[in-house]
Design a protein around this motif. Structure first.
Motif, PDB file in Angstrom:
ATOM      1  N   VAL A  24      31.007  36.459  45.240  1.00 33.69           N
ATOM      2  CA  VAL A  24      30.959  35.082  44.738  1.00 33.69           C
ATOM      3  C   VAL A  24      32.375  34.546  44.614  1.00 33.69           C
ATOM      4  O   VAL A  24      33.323  35.302  44.369  1.00 33.69           O
ATOM      5  CB  VAL A  24      30.212  34.969  43.387  1.00 33.69           C
ATOM      6  N   THR A  25      32.498  33.244  44.762  1.00 37.70           N
ATOM      7  CA  THR A  25      33.815  32.632  44.645  1.00 37.70           C
ATOM      8  C   THR A  25      34.265  32.660  43.183  1.00 37.70           C
ATOM      9  O   THR A  25      33.445  32.692  42.265  1.00 37.70           O
ATOM     10  CB  THR A  25      33.788  31.172  45.136  1.00 37.70           C
ATOM     11  N   ARG A  28      32.846  30.506  40.419  1.00 34.65           N
ATOM     12  CA  ARG A  28      31.634  30.008  41.098  1.00 34.65           C
ATOM     13  C   ARG A  28      31.835  28.609  41.678  1.00 34.65           C
ATOM     14  O   ARG A  28      30.901  27.829  41.802  1.00 34.65           O
ATOM     15  CB  ARG A  28      30.442  29.998  40.143  1.00 34.65           C
ATOM     16  N   LYS A  30      32.023  25.673  44.162  1.00 36.10           N
ATOM     17  CA  LYS A  30      31.258  25.389  45.385  1.00 36.10           C
ATOM     18  C   LYS A  30      32.222  24.830  46.429  1.00 36.10           C
ATOM     19  O   LYS A  30      32.392  23.612  46.541  1.00 36.10           O
ATOM     20  CB  LYS A  30      30.131  24.421  45.069  1.00 36.10           C
ATOM     21  N   ASN A  63      28.933  28.820  47.375  1.00 37.93           N
ATOM     22  CA  ASN A  63      29.732  29.577  46.404  1.00 37.93           C
ATOM     23  C   ASN A  63      29.558  31.088  46.478  1.00 37.93           C
ATOM     24  O   ASN A  63      30.004  31.802  45.590  1.00 37.93           O
ATOM     25  CB  ASN A  63      29.445  29.089  44.985  1.00 37.93           C
ATOM     26  N   HIS A  64      28.911  31.593  47.519  1.00 40.50           N
ATOM     27  CA  HIS A  64      28.800  33.048  47.683  1.00 40.50           C
ATOM     28  C   HIS A  64      28.411  33.413  49.106  1.00 40.50           C
ATOM     29  O   HIS A  64      27.953  32.551  49.865  1.00 40.50           O
ATOM     30  CB  HIS A  64      27.794  33.643  46.691  1.00 40.50           C
ATOM     31  N   SER A 111      35.740  36.142  43.157  1.00 39.83           N
ATOM     32  CA  SER A 111      35.652  36.709  41.816  1.00 39.83           C
ATOM     33  C   SER A 111      36.037  38.186  41.898  1.00 39.83           C
ATOM     34  O   SER A 111      35.887  38.813  42.947  1.00 39.83           O
ATOM     35  CB  SER A 111      34.216  36.561  41.309  1.00 39.83           C
TER      36      SER A 111
END
Length: 138
Positions: A24-25, A28, A30, A63-64, A111
């Motif tokens: 995941v970024t 999170r 987007k 976002n992932h 992350s």
């Protein structure tokens, strides 16, 4: 156990190992569009090749990302993940300046955490039953 064309061989082993990874970024955010995900897949495919692994499937949202990786037993999943996240973060931020403002303080795209799950083969109950039914010597 039957034959399977997906079984790979090494110098001293025979294996079929897959892992499902989710990154995941950071925060999170987007930030991904299709062009980001397309380039991310190319980068991650190249990293996998360096590890003698194969990126079987890749997809993501804004976002992932999800990856399905076939990897040899000599590769530690944590090392593969570290390289996948590090190289993709650096290259994506270099190639897409529009990503940089989201991470100006952190200097990281991903992350610190991730999901890794083993997949493939028979269900655990079948493997357990197979092992239990072995002819143990007396």
């Amino acid at each position: 156990m039957g034959t399977d064309e997906n079984i790979r061989t090494g110098r001293h082993c025979v294996f079929r190992m897959h892992v499902h990874l989710v990154f995941v970024t950071k925060y999170r955010h987007k930030v991904f569009a299709d062009r980001h995900l397309t380039r991310c897949e190319e980068i991650m495919r190249a990293v996998c090749e360096d590890f003698e692994a194969e990126l079987v499937e890749f997809n993501g949202e804004n976002n992932h990302v999800h990856l399905l990786v076939n990897f040899p037993p000599k590769v530690a999943v944590s090392k593969l993940v570290n390289s996948l996240k590090g190289v993709s973060s650096r290259r994506l931020r270099q190639e897409f300046p529009d990503l940089v403002p989201h991470y100006w303080r952190a200097q990281r795209l991903w992350s610190g955490s991730y999901f890794a799950g083993s997949v493939g083969g028979a269900p655990l109950s079948i493997v357990k039953q197979y092992i239990e039914q072995q002819n143990r010597p007396l």
